[in-house]
Write a protein that holds these residues in place. Structure first.
Motif, PDB file in Angstrom:
ATOM      1  N   ASN A 260       0.826  -1.196   0.000  1.00 22.26           N
ATOM      2  CA  ASN A 260       0.000   0.000   0.000  1.00 22.26           C
ATOM      3  C   ASN A 260       0.860   1.245   0.000  1.00 22.26           C
ATOM      4  N   VAL A 261       0.244   2.363  -0.404  1.00 21.03           N
ATOM      5  CA  VAL A 261       0.910   3.662  -0.497  1.00 21.03           C
ATOM      6  C   VAL A 261       0.088   4.679   0.281  1.00 21.03           C
ATOM      7  N   ILE A 262       0.768   5.480   1.075  1.00 18.46           N
ATOM      8  CA  ILE A 262       0.139   6.600   1.771  1.00 18.46           C
ATOM      9  C   ILE A 262       0.759   7.867   1.209  1.00 18.46           C
ATOM     10  N   CYS A 263       0.000   8.575   0.394  1.00 17.97           N
ATOM     11  CA  CYS A 263       0.494   9.783  -0.266  1.00 17.97           C
ATOM     12  C   CYS A 263       0.078  11.003   0.544  1.00 17.97           C
ATOM     13  N   PHE A 264       1.052  11.722   1.077  1.00 18.02           N
ATOM     14  CA  PHE A 264       0.756  12.867   1.924  1.00 18.02           C
ATOM     15  C   PHE A 264       0.058  13.972   1.146  1.00 18.02           C
ATOM     16  N   ALA A 265       0.581  14.336  -0.022  1.00 19.56           N
ATOM     17  CA  ALA A 265       0.008  15.447  -0.787  1.00 19.56           C
ATOM     18  C   ALA A 265      -1.409  15.128  -1.231  1.00 19.56           C
ATOM     19  N   GLU A 266      -1.645  13.895  -1.660  1.00 20.92           N
ATOM     20  CA  GLU A 266      -2.964  13.505  -2.138  1.00 20.92           C
ATOM     21  C   GLU A 266      -3.997  13.566  -1.024  1.00 20.92           C
ATOM     22  N   LEU A 267      -3.668  13.003   0.135  1.00 17.39           N
ATOM     23  CA  LEU A 267      -4.616  12.988   1.238  1.00 17.39           C
ATOM     24  C   LEU A 267      -4.758  14.360   1.879  1.00 17.39           C
ATOM     25  N   ASN A 268      -3.643  15.072   2.021  1.00 12.28           N
ATOM     26  CA  ASN A 268      -3.684  16.379   2.660  1.00 12.28           C
ATOM     27  C   ASN A 268      -4.567  17.349   1.875  1.00 12.28           C
ATOM     28  N   LEU A 269      -4.287  17.497   0.588  1.00  9.74           N
ATOM     29  CA  LEU A 269      -5.083  18.402  -0.234  1.00  9.74           C
ATOM     30  C   LEU A 269      -6.481  17.855  -0.482  1.00  9.74           C
ATOM     31  N   GLY A 270      -6.620  16.524  -0.475  1.00  7.38           N
ATOM     32  CA  GLY A 270      -7.955  15.941  -0.630  1.00  7.38           C
ATOM     33  C   GLY A 270      -8.856  16.260   0.539  1.00  7.38           C
ATOM     34  N   PHE A 271      -8.314  16.208   1.756  1.00  4.80           N
ATOM     35  CA  PHE A 271      -9.104  16.578   2.935  1.00  4.80           C
ATOM     36  C   PHE A 271      -9.538  18.037   2.857  1.00  4.80           C
ATOM     37  N   ILE A 272      -8.615  18.902   2.475  1.00  4.65           N
ATOM     38  CA  ILE A 272      -8.960  20.326   2.387  1.00  4.65           C
ATOM     39  C   ILE A 272     -10.000  20.557   1.304  1.00  4.65           C
ATOM     40  N   ALA A 273      -9.894  19.834   0.186  1.00  7.07           N
ATOM     41  CA  ALA A 273     -10.878  19.977  -0.891  1.00  7.07           C
ATOM     42  C   ALA A 273     -12.263  19.535  -0.419  1.00  7.07           C
ATOM     43  N   GLN A 274     -12.329  18.445   0.329  1.00  4.22           N
ATOM     44  CA  GLN A 274     -13.620  18.009   0.850  1.00  4.22           C
ATOM     45  C   GLN A 274     -14.184  19.021   1.844  1.00  4.22           C
ATOM     46  N   GLY A 275     -13.268  19.671   2.608  1.00  3.48           N
ATOM     47  CA  GLY A 275     -13.736  20.731   3.489  1.00  3.48           C
ATOM     48  C   GLY A 275     -14.265  21.931   2.756  1.00  3.48           C
ATOM     49  N   CYS A 276     -13.813  22.145   1.518  1.00  4.16           N
ATOM     50  CA  CYS A 276     -14.353  23.234   0.694  1.00  4.16           C
ATOM     51  C   CYS A 276     -15.708  22.858   0.106  1.00  4.16           C
ATOM     52  N   LEU A 277     -15.874  21.604  -0.258  1.00  3.71           N
ATOM     53  CA  LEU A 277     -17.161  21.166  -0.793  1.00  3.71           C
ATOM     54  C   LEU A 277     -18.237  21.151   0.285  1.00  3.71           C
ATOM     55  N   VAL A 278     -17.895  20.560   1.420  1.00  2.52           N
ATOM     56  CA  VAL A 278     -18.846  20.422   2.521  1.00  2.52           C
ATOM     57  C   VAL A 278     -18.190  20.990   3.764  1.00  2.52           C
ATOM     58  N   PRO A 279     -18.644  22.127   4.270  1.00  2.00           N
ATOM     59  CA  PRO A 279     -18.023  22.694   5.479  1.00  2.00           C
ATOM     60  C   PRO A 279     -18.059  21.712   6.645  1.00  2.00           C
ATOM     61  N   GLY A 280     -16.906  21.556   7.295  1.00  2.00           N
ATOM     62  CA  GLY A 280     -16.801  20.661   8.434  1.00  2.00           C
ATOM     63  C   GLY A 280     -16.512  19.217   8.080  1.00  2.00           C
ATOM     64  N   LEU A 281     -16.520  18.863   6.776  1.00  2.00           N
ATOM     65  CA  LEU A 281     -16.315  17.472   6.394  1.00  2.00           C
ATOM     66  C   LEU A 281     -14.888  17.019   6.665  1.00  2.00           C
ATOM     67  N   ALA A 282     -13.912  17.910   6.514  1.00  2.00           N
ATOM     68  CA  ALA A 282     -12.521  17.549   6.810  1.00  2.00           C
ATOM     69  C   ALA A 282     -12.368  17.156   8.274  1.00  2.00           C
ATOM     70  N   THR A 283     -13.012  17.893   9.169  1.00  2.00           N
ATOM     71  CA  THR A 283     -12.976  17.538  10.587  1.00  2.00           C
ATOM     72  C   THR A 283     -13.723  16.239  10.843  1.00  2.00           C
ATOM     73  N   PHE A 284     -14.835  16.044  10.178  1.00  2.00           N
ATOM     74  CA  PHE A 284     -15.622  14.818  10.347  1.00  2.00           C
ATOM     75  C   PHE A 284     -14.803  13.589   9.965  1.00  2.00           C
ATOM     76  N   LEU A 285     -14.138  13.633   8.812  1.00  2.00           N
ATOM     77  CA  LEU A 285     -13.350  12.492   8.365  1.00  2.00           C
ATOM     78  C   LEU A 285     -12.109  12.295   9.229  1.00  2.00           C
ATOM     79  N   THR A 286     -11.480  13.408   9.629  1.00  2.14           N
ATOM     80  CA  THR A 286     -10.274  13.295  10.453  1.00  2.14           C
ATOM     81  C   THR A 286     -10.586  12.686  11.803  1.00  2.14           C
ATOM     82  N   SER A 287     -11.714  13.041  12.373  1.00  2.00           N
ATOM     83  CA  SER A 287     -12.060  12.529  13.700  1.00  2.00           C
ATOM     84  C   SER A 287     -12.235  11.017  13.715  1.00  2.00           C
ATOM     85  N   LEU A 288     -12.475  10.418  12.555  1.00  3.28           N
ATOM     86  CA  LEU A 288     -12.628   8.967  12.487  1.00  3.28           C
ATOM     87  C   LEU A 288     -11.297   8.236  12.544  1.00  3.28           C
ATOM     88  N   PHE A 289     -10.195   8.979  12.424  1.00  9.95           N
ATOM     89  CA  PHE A 289      -8.881   8.346  12.399  1.00  9.95           C
ATOM     90  C   PHE A 289      -7.956   8.878  13.487  1.00  9.95           C
TER      91      PHE A 289
END
Length: 1154
Positions: A449-478
């Motif tokens: 498996n691969v854990i890509c920092f740039a992909e996940l980091n910017l992906g979380f921020i992008a989801q937070g732009c689409l849905v406010p608070g979604l980045a926190t919601f997903l982060t809290s699960l991990f």
């Protein structure tokens, strides 16, 4: 015989005269050369050409001759290496002759009877020849004359010729030959006797110490036997060379027994200087020497494999910070039950801090000194027996490309050593991870498996732009929270309770076989008190395994299906595995559900050879047990007048897809390559541009900064499960030099704009109409690496302060649905004049959260806590990639959870889902299964309890009622709540916080927003145009590609575009070209390819793609309608009215729910 003082002076004067006369001659020669050069410059015309040519030829000949001599003496040639080794050996021989002659008194002179005299003369003759060659090859003669080896030759060679001329031999300064021992490490490297760095370091230390001792002993032996010159030797004493060497050793060790002492003034002065020098010398080299011996031996042993004891190997960036973070996350899931040993393979010896950490975890950890790039080191740590090999990356490195390539080379080395080794690697840049599947032994199925920092980091921020608070919601699960915090306010208690939930996977009970996902999810929620959000599904028709979030009722659960749950522990999720209808149908308490003893499982048997997705013969779904929450009556599918959520029927779907372009995978929106100059927004044109409900991205960087990889931010915002009308405009604010480098990877995405400027300048922010944006993302700058980690986020913090200071008028027409819903409530006084600009700030250093807390103006937070317990994080205003370190442990224990996270964050295909050849590609796209995991997959959004279709639910008091009602009627899966922190008086900025997976009986408030997984047939967009643009004619053509599908294209412009597209399609069919296999290849492929030909090929493919997807959608809708008709009860004739087309179609969303 006794040697007269005059003879001794003659020996010493020969060396001094040679040294001084040669030095004077060299200075005079350089002075003459400088004067002659200046004279030639001023009187060059008076010199004849003949003299010039002769001088030029001589200079040319001398240059060639010197170059030949230099190559001859260098270690690059065999002759040069032989000469250096021969000189070293002859120097040792001359030193041995000195030791033999030192047995006689210093004041005595030997005559012709001394047999060592001709041998020593022969040695020194060779030294003189070698000295001449070195002198000729030297560029700077004066510098060469003052070198140590030159001084040794000048003070040892002339006395030898004097002794031969006088037939008298005297020891003199011949002890200086011991300084040649300093060349021992170089000679050993030429002979390949030493290869490792530790052996080279040891040989260097040894040569320095031994040569210093021998030289100092020789000097003491000379002055103590000769006495002080001004006393004419009256204070001399007889001291052998061994006694002098003994005195030097005693002086070095600072012991000083007193049995052998220096009596002369010269000797005592030398002892004083030697003591100071030896203290400095051994203070530097003794600890290093001991460390080389002790640590090298301590960490160079081999690991002994113990049967029954599992272990993993961790290599790469082994530092104090990385090891601390890894151990904190890796040991936590199995605290107290750890049966896995962690072997750290470091390329440098551990520091004192790292040794301390390893001692704290001595029962679980071991350190070995070596490199994963060397086969012998991999053999020492027994990689072939390891459970996995984990490779750590350094996110704060200066060059991310070098860091990634180094880790990829480690993977290649490990796979070459043992191909079956499971490897989990951290990668910084997303474009570097595509090298890994090309490694022959790389296997996703075995757990690589691969854990890509740039992909996940910017992906979380992008989801937070689409849905406010979604980045926190997903982060809290991990995020694992171990520190006990006492909440001060009620909302903090709700937020901390949500942090205790995690993503947990487990195999579902076989009693769920044949049931639809909504049925299973509802049963798990009501009866088992766990939330099932996704399943790992394998289609028998294609054999492709994929993760499906909230799949429709058309998808039936197979045997041994893995489910993904949001739960607090694994024990809760095991209820879904132990559930048995025969034994647990009457059990009301979920804690009592365990392994049953009936031994009978009545799961439905489905032939494995029969495709699960059968459009004609659907298996009958079982009737749901009527317990818990009763299913409400079916609601008509109407678009709510209070929201922009639209239920799409076939006509609407085909209309939305008419002008859509996708990449080959069908996962992302695509457009023709847009030139950079056509998307650059100038201040003089901004008066004609009106952005609304858009996304503003603040980027800090220059022409020398490493690339952030903005493509990873844009791709989640351009996924194909969103209609083109739902896509928001993205405006990048930053330096044009930097964004120009990023644009080559972004030019095939629609609705992107660049505004040259800076987020630190309010004028540029106002020009981007930031007051009416839906979200502003502030990305941290990677190039600002400072020794003070607080300053890493200085620009991000200042930009947050700058944007937060802007006053925005509260205009309801320009707000997004989440903002409007928070104000159309009974608690709103409509007297608010200003609102805040929604911001999500990226922090590289999590400890800088206290700066954001001060800027937010919210008081009463959890002071002195980490970023994930801050008020700003709970509201979704900040994000930090520090939690990504925990994903390494997640990927090791359960790689499926990492796959789910990547699917939620990036919105892309997994490698297993991608077709491998052109034939598989056609079959893949020509299946309904591909539509469900492609454009038909669910999307995450915020739904208001009072402003969307949820208002039509009959029961909306608790979270459990809304969960069951939305799932039964609309196929919407509710995941969490986005709630106002306090009432409007105490929370004037209307800030909300995240509640992850509330309890079933959790009371809802009218102002609550719900995180939901929405089916693909529900779209969210406004019928009005999102951007009104009137620019120069030079940009009109590109506008048709960049805002295609918009209502701006009317009349003749649409006809012209359709005509042009038809011509492109015909040309593409004539050429017979298609886009590349991977959708991303359209952005990262051959950038030199002709853009027009690429666009024609894409248009040709897009026409077939639209027809194919349209047919698949029709088949899917008809299949779902047929399924719904089978499960609907028979209605009286009086009520048999022909329903609207969209109503009948969308009733199929809740198959089997009647």
């Amino acid at each position: 015989m006794t040697c007269p003082i005059e003879v001794q002076q003659a020996f010493i004067l020969s060396s001094l005269v040679t040294f001084l006369s040669g030095l004077v001659i060299l200075f005079i020669g350089r002075l003459v050369r400088i004067i002659s050069t200046k004279c030639h410059c001023f009187k060059g015309l008076s010199i004849s050409d003949r003299i010039k040519m002769k001088h030029l030829k001589m200079s040319q000949f001398y240059g060639i001759f010197r170059k030949r001599i230099d190559m001859l003496l260098s270690a690059q040639t065999f002759v040069g290496r032989v000469l250096m080794i021969l000189v070293f050996l002859l120097s040792i021989g001359s030193l041995v002759i000195y030791f033999i002659n030192s047995a006689d008194p210093v004041g005595s002179c030997s005559g012709i009877e001394d047999k060592t005299l001709p041998i020593d003369l022969l040695f020194n003759a060779f030294f003189a020849f070698y000295f001449g060659l070195r002198f000729v090859a030297a560029d700077n003669k004066i510098k060469f004359w003052l070198e140590m080896n030159s001084l040794v030759d000048m003070f040892t060679i002339p006395p030898t010729f004097v002794s031969y001329y006088l037939n008298i031999n005297w020891l003199g300064l011949r002890f200086l030959r011991s300084l040649r021992l300093l060349e021992l490490p170089q000679i050993l490297q030429y002979l390949r006797a030493i290869k490792t760095s530790s052996s080279v370091k040891f040989s260097q230390l040894l040569s320095i110490v031994v040569s210093t001792w021998f030289t100092a002993a020789g000097f003491l032996h000379l002055v103590e036997n000769s006495g002080d010159p001004w006393l004419k030797g009256r204070n001399s004493q007889i001291m052998s060379y061994f006694e002098a060497f003994y005195l030097v050793i005693a002086t070095t060790s600072t012991v000083g027994f007193g049995d052998v002492v220096a009596k002369t003034a010269l000797g005592r002065t030398f002892i004083i200087c030697f003591i100071i020098m030896s203290l400095i010398l051994f203070a530097n080299y003794a600890p290093e020497l001991m460390e080389t011996f002790a640590k090298g031996k301590k960490y160079s042993h081999s690991y002994e494999v113990v049967r029954g004891r599992k272990f993993i190997v961790v290599c790469g960036n082994i530092t104090v910070e990385s090891v601390t973070a890894f151990l904190r996350n890796f040991l936590q899931p199995k605290a107290g039950e750890m049966n896995i040993e962690i072997i750290f393979l470091g390329e440098t010896l551990p520091s004192l801090e790292l040794e301390t950490i390893l001692k704290l975890y001595l029962a679980y950890t071991s350190f070995f000194y070596g490199s994963a790039l060397k086969m012998e080191d991999l053999k020492r740590v027994a990689v072939e027996y390891a459970e996995a090999c984990l490779i750590l990356a350094n996110p704060l490195c200066a060059d991310s490309y070098i860091e990634d390539t180094s880790n990829i080379m480690r993977v290649l080395s490990i796979k070459n050593y043992y191909p079956k080794t499971r490897v989990i690697i951290q990668i910084l840049q997303s474009h570097n991870k595509y090298y890994l599947p090309k490694i022959p032994n790389w296997d996703w199925c075995s757990g690589d498996n691969v854990i890509c920092f740039a992909e996940l980091n910017l992906g979380f921020i992008a989801q937070g732009c689409l849905v406010p608070g979604l980045a926190t919601f997903l982060t809290s699960l991990f995020v694992e929270q171990t520190k006990k915090i006492i909440p001060k306010q009620p909302w903090q208690k709700y937020f901390l309770d949500g942090l205790s939930n995690n993503i947990v996977t487990h195999v579902l009970s076989n009693d769920f076989e044949g049931m639809s996902f909504p049925e299973v999810s509802r049963l798990c929620f009501v009866k088992l008190h766990i939330m099932l959000i996704a399943i790992e599904y394998k289609a028998n028709a294609t054999g492709i395994r994929s993760l499906m979030l909230n799949p429709p009722a058309l998808i039936k659960v197979n045997r041994n299906t893995t489910g993904f749950f949001i739960a607090k522990s694994v024990e809760e999720v095991r209820r879904a595995y132990f559930y048995c209808i025969s034994c647990h149908s009457d059990v009301n308490s979920p804690e009592l559900i365990g392994r049953c003893g009936c031994g009978i499982k009545k799961g439905r048997q489905i032939n494995a050879s029969t495709p699960v997705l059968n459009l004609r013969n659907f298996p009958k779904t079982r009737t749901r047990e009527k317990e818990g929450y009763e299913s409400p009556k079916r609601l008509s599918r109407k678009s709510s007048t209070l929201s922009n959520f639209i239920f799409r029927d076939l006509t609407t779907l085909e209309s939305d897809m008419k002008n859509d372009l996708f990449d080959n995978s069908g996962m992302f929106h695509w457009c023709k390559s847009v030139p950079l100059e056509n998307i650059i927004l100038k201040h003089i044109e901004l008066d004609a541009v009106k952005f609304q409900n858009h996304i503003v991205v603040c980027v800090f960087g220059d022409s020398q900064s490493p690339l952030l990889g903005l493509r990873n931010f844009v791709m989640p915002l351009r996924t194909s499960n969103y209609t083109f009308k739902e896509l928001k405009d993205i405006v990048f604010i930053g330096a044009l030099d930097y964004l120009q480098r990023e644009w080559r990877f972004l030019r095939h995405f629609p609705k992107l704009y660049i505004l040259p400027g800076s987020a630190l300048y309010p004028g540029d922010l106002i020009a981007a109409n930031i007051r009416e944006c839906s979200m502003c993302a502030i990305l941290s700058n990677q190039s600002k690496l400072s020794s003070d980690q607080t300053l890493v986020d200085a620009e991000s913090i200042l930009a947050t302060l700058n944007i937060g200071s802007l006053r925005v008028s509260s205009n309801q027409s320009n707000l997004d649905i989440s903002e409007r819903c928070s104000r159309h409530t009974p608690y709103s006084s409509f007297q608010e004049k200003f609102r805040r600009i929604p911001i999500i700030t990226e922090l590289k250093n999590p400890s800088n959260i206290h700066f954001i807390e001060q800027l937010s103006g919210m008081h009463g937070g959890l002071l002195g806590t980490s970023l994930h317990l801050s008020t700003s994080f709970s509201t979704g205003a900040v994000f930090s990639d520090s939690f990504l370190d925990s994903l390494l442990a997640t990927a090791f224990y359960n790689y499926r959870v990492l796959e789910l996270l990547q699917m939620l964050v990036t919105g892309g295909l997994s490698y297993e889902m991608e077709p491998n050849d052109e034939k598989d590609c056609d079959n893949f796209h020509d299946s309904i299964y591909s539509l469900l995991i492609g454009r038909g997959r669910c999307k995450l959004a915020l739904l208001s309890l009072n402003q969307t279709m949820l208002l039509e639910l009959p029961a909306r008091d608790t979270f459990g009622e809304v969960f069951c009602g939305s799932l039964d009627n609309f196929g919407i899966l509710c995941l969490g709540i986005y709630r106002l922190i306090d009432e409007e008086i105490q929370n004037p900025t209307q800030r909300r916080f995240v509640i992850t997976r509330p309890d079933n009986d959790f009371k809802l408030q009218p102002t609550d927003l719900l995180f939901c997984a929405i089916p693909f047939n529900i779209a969210h967009y406004s019928e009005s145009c999102t951007i009104i643009k009137s620019v120069s004619e030079s940009k009109s053509k590109i506008s048709s590609y960049n805002i295609r599908g918009s209502e701006v294209l009317h009349g003749k412009r649409i006809e012209d575009e359709e005509k042009e597209q038809e011509e492109m399609i015909e040309e593409g069919e004539r050429r017979g070209r298609r886009p590349p296999k991977r959708g991303i290849a359209l952005e990262t492929g051959d950038l030199e390819e002709d853009e027009e030909a690429q666009a024609q090929a894409a248009a040709s493919y897009n026409r077939h793609s639209i027809v194919r997807i349209s047919m698949l959608c029709k088949s899917l809708f008809l299949a779902m309608e047929a399924e719904a008709k089978k499960t609907l009860p028979t209605q009286p004739d009086s009520k048999k009215q022909q329903p609207r087309r969209e109503t009948v179609i969308h009733k199929s969303l809740s198959l089997g729910d009647q």
